[in-house]
Design an enzyme around this catalytic site. Structure first.
Site, short mmCIF file in Angstrom:
data_model
loop_
_atom_site.label_atom_id
_atom_site.label_comp_id
_atom_site.label_asym_id
_atom_site.label_seq_id
_atom_site.Cartn_x
_atom_site.Cartn_y
_atom_site.Cartn_z
NE ARG A 1 52.45 -12.63 90.86
CZ ARG A 1 53.20 -12.38 91.75
NH1 ARG A 1 53.04 -11.05 91.59
NH2 ARG A 1 54.97 -12.92 92.43
CD GLU B 1 60.67 -10.22 92.41
OE1 GLU B 1 60.52 -10.11 91.04
OE2 GLU B 1 60.66 -9.81 93.32
CD GLU C 1 56.35 -9.83 90.57
OE1 GLU C 1 57.00 -8.53 90.81
OE2 GLU C 1 56.27 -10.66 92.11
#
Length: 349
Positions: free
Chosen positions: A62, A152, A262
């Site tokens: 990522r 997020e 994450e």
């Protein structure tokens, strides 16, 4: 007895093979290398980070993309260089668009410098930026497997226009971003992800998705994956059981692929700012603890319908080993860059 053993082994193998994406965020590796960091295996052999990752069972990396950072770190040129390195050793690439010139997270989602703020003009800019970025990857011979349209974004994206005070704006922006990916030259097309923090909190996930999907512009067909962050050191409510319940509800309600985008576990945390979740307190702060924790989280993800990925955040960021937490170190390498045994967990999840 043998029959029962073989059945148990078969079941274990099924869980282990269930995660399609076994990855890490390695965004800072070029920054680290420029700062003089080099990486070694557990046996002390010096190797490029990407080779150590492959040997440890990682299959996807990522990497965050910033629009116009002041120092150039994490911009498109930086990410194309990084993605080429990943491709050269057979790693899949997961592109994480922040849609900002710097960090994007629940408290920070600043519109890039020079971008418009009116929602229609901003949506058009976002579409074209995403389209162009994806076409740059395609032109470089990179076909990302996952593209996240925002990072997020539980509080929204591209503040103030795309804040949760107006879910209609969020929906319009995400629809535009998704179609920037879909209309690009990328072939095959990547899976498109929406990524929120607090993956363990079902009420927050439910409220956000219900609100944005009711707003009209964003179609469920616009995206394929729901990604979540899951950090155990920011809230005692972040239990494994809560994560399992939340991810199960998300998968059942919307039918999307589920990814823990994450995650971290400390090797040292002398004075945590928050109490650790009750069902994780028995796990030590160590490399063995990282291995145990990752296996437990992977088991949760694999047990969810369409659960297919887990990504450890920045395990090799030697100059930022706390990774933003109150713990001294969450990396899977010890200073100044020696691999810990925990990195090999990706071989068994």
């Amino acid at each position: 007895m043998l029959k029962h053993f073989l059945l148990a082994l078969s079941s274990l193998t099924t869980v282990q093979a269930a995660l399609k994406y076994k990855g890490v965020d390695w965004s800072s590796v070029i920054v680290e290398e420029k700062a003089g960091i080099s990486y070694t295996t557990t046996s002390g052999s010096a190797q490029p980070l990407e080779k150590i990752l492959v040997e440890s069972g990682v299959n996807t990396v990522r990497q965050r993309v910033w629009v116009n950072p002041r120092d150039g770190n994490y911009n498109m040129a930086y990410n194309l260089k990084l993605a080429q390195r990943a491709k050269a050793v057979g790693l899949g690439v997961y592109v994480n668009f922040h849609y900002s010139d710097t960090w994007a997270d629940p408290g920070h989602q600043a519109i890039p410098s020079g971008w418009p703020s009116g929602v229609d003009d901003l949506a058009w800019k976002l579409y074209n930026y995403t389209l162009d970025a994806c076409n740059q990857f395609a032109a470089a011979g990179i076909a990302p497997t996952i593209v996240s349209i925002g990072n997020e974004i539980r509080a929204g994206l591209l503040f103030p226009t795309g804040s949760t005070s107006n879910y209609g704006n969020i929906a319009k922006l995400l629809h535009s971003a998704a179609w920037g990916v879909k209309d690009s030259n990328l072939s095959p097309k990547p899976r498109i992800m929406i990524h929120l923090d607090n993956g363990w909190n079902w009420s927050q996930q439910k409220s956000w998705y219900e609100s944005v999907l009711k707003a009209g512009s964003l179609e469920t067909s616009d995206f394929d994956m729901m990604g979540v962050s899951y950090y155990p050191f920011y809230n005692s409510g972040a239990t494994l059981s809560s994560l399992k319940s939340s991810l199960t509800n998300m998968a059942n309600q919307w039918g999307k692929e589920i990814v823990v985008a994450e995650v971290n576990w400390p090797t040292s945390c002398k004075s945590p700012a928050y109490s650790f979740p009750s069902d994780l307190k028995s796990i030590p702060f160590s490399a063995d603890g990282q291995t145990t924790f990752m296996k437990k989280v992977a088991e949760v993800v694999a047990g969810v319908k369409n659960g297919n990925g887990i990504f450890y955040w920045e395990p090799a960021w030697m100059n930022n080993q706390g990774l933003g937490s109150s713990c001294e170190s969450n990396t899977m390498f010890t200073w100044p860059g020696k691999e810990l045994s925990s990195l090999d967990v990706f071989q068994s999840i």
